[in-house]
Design an enzyme around this catalytic site. Structure first.
Site: not given
Ligand SMILES: *Cc1c(COP(=O)(O)O)cnc(C)c1O
Length: 414
Positions: A81-82, A211, A247, A335
């Site tokens: 997500g990040t 995840h 990759t 976080c």
């Molecule tokens: C968990 C989360 C992220 C980050 O996702 P990762 O896969 O851990 O990098 C970004 N935005 C929101 C709203 C999240 O809950």
């Protein structure tokens, strides 16, 4: 405590922190396994090993597209997500920097968005934070006023990871579209839990993390609407339309694809099950625990999110006490929960520092049961009153409230 067959006492474990991460679905693991060993090829290779990997890659792309109403070639895979947030925000900002240097966002974004915007500020971009109300809903008329000819991106999350508030992304998308500005939404908390349709919401870019909906960690996806162009952050072999060279992580991508398929098929019943538990927790806690409040929107919220504020308590110690009873909860975002700064989300919805420290988040998952909820509802009031009894914050609060005539409760002497 419960006793196993050997008579040894074991602490039970109840996981209610699904906004931080979720367990990988066993069917997802099963789908991934052959791609570590048997089908290990590089998706760019011309031979059979490569073609097998490529087919798996494209299959997964289709599953993600289906989950959010996109076309297959509008999905790129990322490392989470990040990374999706970074590629979208920096990619759009850098591509359009000669056109304008203004970005519009909200004050309750995930750090993946907040920190990316701060970095762009250092590079000379101007960032405007559209205010939210006390439920965490973005002020749409302010949004309209904020956008200028210099604005190159609107980035506002779909659902909040701490308080669960869901934004009206259709309305936000409409405003952005009218003004001709690309709209990115971090949908990491909503995808797989509530219906998301990129076409209906006029979204141009949308971030997903595997995840958070029972897929593996370290895999994500980014929806990029056809015709939207961005600068890549990682340069190299040109994989994923040149937006994410390296990759491809085929086992992980197979995992996110399978997780998306499963989410597609069971989102509605899971949502009903989870939101029924959520509502039961909210009702009972607000009823039974004096001076407890719900953070976030009462109805426009994720089916799995509860977030309370308890006067006179610190969220951190509450989380630790609950952990001692086998209940895994959180104070807010995974976080920030190890830092001592109060949550920027809770501050943005108008809580003061003390109040923002007294919050508890429980995020449910499809594996949680009514029986687990009963257990939690049994231990929570007890934990709260025990901790309040020894809390100087609470003693002070009670004096004030008694003086105001607002409560008849006595500080429990246990
Ligand atoms: C968990 C989360 C992220 C980050 O996702 P990762 O896969 O851990 O990098 C970004 N935005 C929101 C709203 C999240 O809950």
């Amino acid at each position: 405590m419960s006793r196993s067959s050997e008579g040894v006492e074991t602490v039970r474990r109840i996981y209610m922190d699904n906004a931080a991460t979720t367990p990988v679905d066993p069917q997802v693991v099963e789908a991934m396994l052959p791609y570590f060993t048997r089908y290990f090829g590089n998706a760019s290779s011309l031979h059979i090993f490569g073609r097998e990997a490529y087919d798996a890659l494209e299959n997964a792309r289709l599953s993600i597209a289906r989950l959010i109403g996109a076309e297959k070639d509008e999905i790129i895979f990322t490392a989470g997500g990040t990374e999706s947030d970074n590629i979208a925000i920096k990619g759009i900002a850098l591509r359009n920097r000669s056109r304008g240097k203004h970005i519009v966002t909200s004050p309750i974004e995930h750090p993946a968005v907040v920190e990316t915007c701060s970095y762009l500020e250092m590079l000379g971009f101007r960032v405007t934070y559209v205010p939210v109300d006390r439920f965490g809903v973005v002020d749409l008329s302010e949004l309209e006023k904020t956008v200028t000819r210099e604005t190159v991106l609107v980035t506002i999350q779909h659902a909040n990871n701490e308080i669960g508030t869901i934004q009206d992304i259709e309305a936000i998308g409409r405003i952005a579209k009218e003004k001709g500005i690309p709209f990115h939404t971090d949908a990491v908390q909503s995808v797989g839990k509530i219906p998301v349709d990129v076409k209906k919401a006029n979204v141009d870019l949308l971030s997903i993390a595997s995840h958070k909906f029972h897929g593996p960690k370290g895999v994500g996806a980014l929806y990029v609407r056809k015709g939207v162009s961005l600068d890549p952050l990682v340069h190299g072999g040109g994989q994923e339309k040149g937006l994410r060279s390296s990759t491809e992580n085929i086992p992980g991508i197979v995992g996110i694809g399978k997780a998306a398929e499963i989410a597609c098929s069971r989102m509605i019943p899971d949502g009903q099950h989870v939101s029924a538990m959520r509502d039961r927790i909210i009702r009972r806690v607000l009823d039974q625990i004096p001076l407890s409040y719900l953070n976030g929107h009462p109805t426009q919220r994720l089916p799995n999110n509860v977030n309370f504020r308890f006067d006179g308590l610190e969220g951190e110690s509450l989380v630790l006490s609950l952990d001692g009873k086998g209940v895994a909860a959180s104070t807010g975002s995974a976080c920030s929960s190890k830092k001592l700064r109060p949550s920027h989300v809770l501050m943005a919805i108008g809580l003061n520092e003390v109040q923002a420290h007294g919050s508890l988040r429980m995020t449910l998952g499809r594996e949680n049961t009514d029986e687990e909820v009963s257990y939690v509802l049994g231990v929570l009031p007890e934990v709260v009153s025990k901790m309040r009894a020894i809390s100087p914050l609470w003693q002070k609060k009670i004096e004030v409230e008694k003086w105001r005539g607002k409560v008849s409760v006595q500080p429990e002497a246990r």
